[in-house]
Design a protein around this motif. Sequence first.
Motif, PDB file in Angstrom:
ATOM      1  N   GLN A  76      13.017  10.844  16.630  1.00 35.17           N
ATOM      2  CA  GLN A  76      12.008  11.216  15.577  1.00 35.17           C
ATOM      3  C   GLN A  76      11.824   9.862  14.935  1.00 35.17           C
ATOM      4  N   LEU A  77      10.589   9.418  14.692  1.00 38.08           N
ATOM      5  CA  LEU A  77      10.112   8.231  13.876  1.00 38.08           C
ATOM      6  C   LEU A  77       9.509   8.705  12.528  1.00 38.08           C
ATOM      7  N   ASP A  78      10.286   8.135  11.530  1.00 38.95           N
ATOM      8  CA  ASP A  78       9.836   8.196  10.150  1.00 38.95           C
ATOM      9  C   ASP A  78       9.423   6.716   9.721  1.00 38.95           C
ATOM     10  N   TYR A  79       8.091   6.765   9.624  1.00 40.56           N
ATOM     11  CA  TYR A  79       7.312   5.534   9.323  1.00 40.56           C
ATOM     12  C   TYR A  79       6.871   5.415   7.924  1.00 40.56           C
ATOM     13  N   TYR A  80       7.315   4.426   7.112  1.00 40.54           N
ATOM     14  CA  TYR A  80       7.062   4.325   5.522  1.00 40.54           C
ATOM     15  C   TYR A  80       5.883   3.237   5.421  1.00 40.54           C
ATOM     16  N   VAL A  81       4.532   3.785   4.800  1.00 42.04           N
ATOM     17  CA  VAL A  81       3.648   2.788   4.612  1.00 42.04           C
ATOM     18  C   VAL A  81       3.324   2.652   2.918  1.00 42.04           C
ATOM     19  N   ALA A  99      -0.322   6.738  16.636  1.00 44.59           N
ATOM     20  CA  ALA A  99       1.090   6.969  16.295  1.00 44.59           C
ATOM     21  C   ALA A  99       0.948   8.605  15.952  1.00 44.59           C
ATOM     22  N   LEU A 100       0.095   9.243  15.102  1.00 45.19           N
ATOM     23  CA  LEU A 100       0.147  10.454  15.102  1.00 45.19           C
ATOM     24  C   LEU A 100       0.291  11.319  16.148  1.00 45.19           C
ATOM     25  N   ALA A 101      -0.585  11.181  17.106  1.00 45.51           N
ATOM     26  CA  ALA A 101      -0.594  11.797  18.438  1.00 45.51           C
ATOM     27  C   ALA A 101       0.696  11.799  19.239  1.00 45.51           C
ATOM     28  N   ALA A 102       1.514  10.565  18.813  1.00 41.54           N
ATOM     29  CA  ALA A 102       2.654  10.348  19.664  1.00 41.54           C
ATOM     30  C   ALA A 102       3.676  11.245  18.770  1.00 41.54           C
ATOM     31  N   GLY A 103       3.599  11.824  17.723  1.00 42.15           N
ATOM     32  CA  GLY A 103       4.450  12.462  16.859  1.00 42.15           C
ATOM     33  C   GLY A 103       5.401  11.815  15.685  1.00 42.15           C
ATOM     34  N   ALA A 104       4.759  10.673  15.350  1.00 50.92           N
ATOM     35  CA  ALA A 104       5.215   9.886  13.964  1.00 50.92           C
ATOM     36  C   ALA A 104       5.063  10.634  12.938  1.00 50.92           C
ATOM     37  N   ASN A 105       6.112  10.440  12.204  1.00 55.98           N
ATOM     38  CA  ASN A 105       5.986  11.018  10.929  1.00 55.98           C
ATOM     39  C   ASN A 105       5.744   9.886   9.578  1.00 55.98           C
ATOM     40  N   ILE A 106       4.487   9.837   9.304  1.00 49.70           N
ATOM     41  CA  ILE A 106       4.083   8.684   8.544  1.00 49.70           C
ATOM     42  C   ILE A 106       4.199   9.080   7.157  1.00 49.70           C
ATOM     43  N   ILE A 107       4.755   8.207   6.433  1.00 43.85           N
ATOM     44  CA  ILE A 107       5.010   8.863   4.793  1.00 43.85           C
ATOM     45  C   ILE A 107       4.534   7.801   3.861  1.00 43.85           C
ATOM     46  N   ALA A 108       3.683   8.061   3.102  1.00 43.46           N
ATOM     47  CA  ALA A 108       3.185   7.010   1.988  1.00 43.46           C
ATOM     48  C   ALA A 108       4.134   7.006   0.736  1.00 43.46           C
ATOM     49  N   THR A 109       4.289   5.938   0.490  1.00 39.05           N
ATOM     50  CA  THR A 109       5.319   5.478  -0.576  1.00 39.05           C
ATOM     51  C   THR A 109       4.578   5.402  -1.979  1.00 39.05           C
ATOM     52  N   ASP A 110       3.278   5.233  -1.878  1.00 38.77           N
ATOM     53  CA  ASP A 110       2.502   5.089  -2.951  1.00 38.77           C
ATOM     54  C   ASP A 110       2.854   3.766  -3.979  1.00 38.77           C
ATOM     55  N   GLY A 111       3.134   2.790  -3.353  1.00 45.76           N
ATOM     56  CA  GLY A 111       2.976   1.575  -4.195  1.00 45.76           C
ATOM     57  C   GLY A 111       4.623   0.742  -3.811  1.00 45.76           C
ATOM     58  N   GLN A 112       5.444   1.238  -3.192  1.00 41.50           N
ATOM     59  CA  GLN A 112       6.570   0.494  -2.856  1.00 41.50           C
ATOM     60  C   GLN A 112       6.278  -0.609  -1.565  1.00 41.50           C
ATOM     61  N   SER A 113       6.753  -1.796  -2.203  1.00 36.32           N
ATOM     62  CA  SER A 113       6.413  -2.886  -1.086  1.00 36.32           C
ATOM     63  C   SER A 113       7.762  -3.069  -0.036  1.00 36.32           C
ATOM     64  N   GLY A 114       7.265  -3.832   1.007  1.00 38.28           N
ATOM     65  CA  GLY A 114       8.200  -3.939   2.176  1.00 38.28           C
ATOM     66  C   GLY A 114       9.487  -4.415   1.685  1.00 38.28           C
ATOM     67  N   GLU A 115       9.509  -5.284   0.411  1.00 37.17           N
ATOM     68  CA  GLU A 115      10.718  -5.992   0.291  1.00 37.17           C
ATOM     69  C   GLU A 115      11.631  -4.899  -0.516  1.00 37.17           C
ATOM     70  N   GLN A 116      11.035  -3.886  -1.071  1.00 36.46           N
ATOM     71  CA  GLN A 116      11.722  -2.669  -1.640  1.00 36.46           C
ATOM     72  C   GLN A 116      12.299  -1.672  -0.486  1.00 36.46           C
ATOM     73  N   LEU A 117      11.480  -1.283   0.424  1.00 33.99           N
ATOM     74  CA  LEU A 117      11.761  -0.583   1.245  1.00 33.99           C
ATOM     75  C   LEU A 117      12.789  -0.743   2.480  1.00 33.99           C
TER      76      LEU A 117
END
Length: 304
Positions: A76-81, A99-117
């Motif tokens: 299972q892929l949980d991918y944070y954007v 990615a959606l078609a391949a079953g990815a779970n794409i999660i919007a963080t609403d503002g968290q940067s990559g450095e935070q994630l």
Amino acid sequence: MKLSHTPVEYHLIDNVPLFIKRDDLLHPAFSGNKARKFAYYLQQPFCHIKRVLGHGSVQANSLYSLASLAQLRGWQLDYYVNHIPQSLREQPLGNYAAALAAGANIIATDGQSGEQLEPMLAQLAAQEDDCLFIPEGGRTAEAEFGVRLLAEEIAQWWHEQQLTELVVFLPAGTGTTALFLQKSFKSMLLPIKVMTCAVVGGDDYLRKQFVQLCGDITCHPTIVTPVKRYHFGKCYREFLLAWQQLNRAGIEFELLYDPLGWICLKSVAAEINQPIMYVHQGGVLGNESMLPRYRRKYPELFTQ
């Protein structure tokens, strides 16, 4: 599934002679450098893994490749954007749709940067035995495994062509591929020099990425500085013109990295005086979302 041994083609583009390493011809799910960066995760057992954590842009090539990797491995892929635009939610396209078609779970963080994630996701994966974290863009020590195979392919071609030297050029995001290519050529004792340019962030950002993966600066690629600063992901007229010029070679290039790569390469090509290989790193699926933006901003450049 083709994940290695791509051809090299000769092209003369705007009077610059180029040998183009066609890594865009690798399997679409792992087009270009993602096939190289993720080769380790495809080939190693990882029997205990059930979930993969990743983060980055909603239209990143790594999103689709991670989703394909997870699908192939039964993970299972949980991918944070940072954000998912409403228009994209309503009409998915490009890497996001694939990615959606391949079953990815794409999660919007609403503002968290990559450095935070990144530290948060790394800690989460460390706490769960069946969880694997892959940093943004595949910037990991494990990427060296697949990039080394790319270096060996280039070295084999170099020997077959009976060349005495070579410059390998590719634009950089995290700089992972460029770094491990240069490190590989150095370990092989070959006179092959890797040159790159910073597409994401500036030169200092790219040097920092190099150091995090390899403290030996003699293994670091040469950075070509653009004549002006560009903001990553923004549409520029000169980028579109550069992309159109590249495409006249009969090869589709991508619109996010290749335009600046080509502009930087042209700025130094006359000074190189060596054969030049440009590594096409794939990623053309992202053009589905980039092209409409360019068409809206520069409709006059699409009249023909």
